[in-house]
Design a protein around this motif. Structure first.
Motif, short mmCIF file in Angstrom:
data_model
loop_
_atom_site.label_atom_id
_atom_site.label_comp_id
_atom_site.label_asym_id
_atom_site.label_seq_id
_atom_site.Cartn_x
_atom_site.Cartn_y
_atom_site.Cartn_z
N GLY A 59 46.00 48.22 32.59
CA GLY A 59 45.10 47.30 33.26
C GLY A 59 45.43 45.88 32.86
O GLY A 59 45.68 45.61 31.68
N THR A 60 45.45 44.97 33.82
CA THR A 60 45.76 43.58 33.52
C THR A 60 45.02 42.64 34.46
O THR A 60 44.62 43.02 35.55
N THR A 61 44.88 41.43 33.99
CA THR A 61 44.42 40.35 34.84
C THR A 61 45.65 39.72 35.48
O THR A 61 46.77 39.90 35.01
N GLU A 62 45.39 38.99 36.55
CA GLU A 62 46.43 38.17 37.17
C GLU A 62 46.36 36.80 36.50
O GLU A 62 45.33 36.15 36.55
N HIS A 99 43.51 36.03 43.02
CA HIS A 99 44.20 35.69 44.27
C HIS A 99 44.66 36.98 44.93
O HIS A 99 43.86 37.84 45.23
N ASP A 100 45.98 37.15 45.11
CA ASP A 100 46.41 38.36 45.82
C ASP A 100 47.04 39.43 44.92
O ASP A 100 47.18 40.56 45.33
N GLY A 101 47.43 39.08 43.69
CA GLY A 101 47.97 40.06 42.76
C GLY A 101 49.40 40.49 43.00
O GLY A 101 49.94 41.30 42.26
N THR A 102 50.04 39.94 44.03
CA THR A 102 51.39 40.38 44.40
C THR A 102 52.40 40.15 43.29
O THR A 102 53.19 41.05 42.96
N GLY A 103 52.40 38.97 42.70
CA GLY A 103 53.36 38.67 41.63
C GLY A 103 53.12 39.53 40.41
O GLY A 103 54.07 39.99 39.76
N THR A 125 44.75 47.04 43.24
CA THR A 125 44.56 45.60 43.10
C THR A 125 43.14 45.24 43.52
O THR A 125 42.75 45.48 44.66
N LEU A 126 42.41 44.67 42.58
CA LEU A 126 41.02 44.27 42.79
C LEU A 126 41.03 42.77 43.06
O LEU A 126 41.05 41.96 42.14
#
Length: 154
Positions: A59-62, A99-103, A125-126
């Motif tokens: 689990g991680t934050t963006e 934001h979008d979490g893509t990166g 992705t939340l």
């Protein structure tokens, strides 16, 4: 002998702590009996924890379009130490993305690919503003991981 699920999740805020707790709650569902669950913050986890587990939930934050520095540190300290012996390790990921979490997703996928770990499902992705249902989604993911491990699906 029980199988072991390792949850390594960065939780720098009350909301992200709710997510890590939800993952653990799901993994410890009373109907799932033969799974030992270990929950650690990324800065506290390392290669020995990976060696001891049968599946891992990350689990991680963006953070600035990337994974948290804490999760990156976990990978930096663990990557080469477990590269050969933990290939095929079942894994899953949730991202708390403002934001979008893509990166963030791309970065973690790149490392997981290098480790030859096996995705049990697409990363969760939340996105956007905090929503209370994020907690339910992560709890379900933890439960899915533990149940699948318990039943030999992963």
């Amino acid at each position: 002998m029980n199988k072991r699920l390792l949850i390594v999740a960065h939780a720098p805020s009350p909301n992200t702590l709710k997510l890590r707790e939800a993952a653990e709650r799901g993994a410890r569902h009373p109907d799932i009996e033969a799974i030992d669950v270990t929950v650690k913050a990324p800065l506290e986890a390392g290669p020995d924890d990976i060696r001891a587990c049968d599946a891992i939930l990350l689990g991680t934050t963006e953070n600035l379009g990337y994974m948290s520095g804490a999760l990156k540190d976990f990978f930096d300290r663990s990557y080469y130490a477990v590269l050969e012996e933990k290939q095929g390790l079942p894994c899953a990921l949730y991202i708390r993305a403002g934001h979008d979490g893509t990166g963030t997703r791309r970065a973690v996928e790149s490392i997981v690919t290098g480790l030859s770990w096996h995705w049990v499902q697409d990363p969760l992705t939340l996105r956007g503003e905090w929503q209370d249902f994020f907690v339910d989604q992560v709890e379900e993911l933890g439960m899915y991981m533990a149940a699948a491990l318990d039943n030999g699906v992963i």
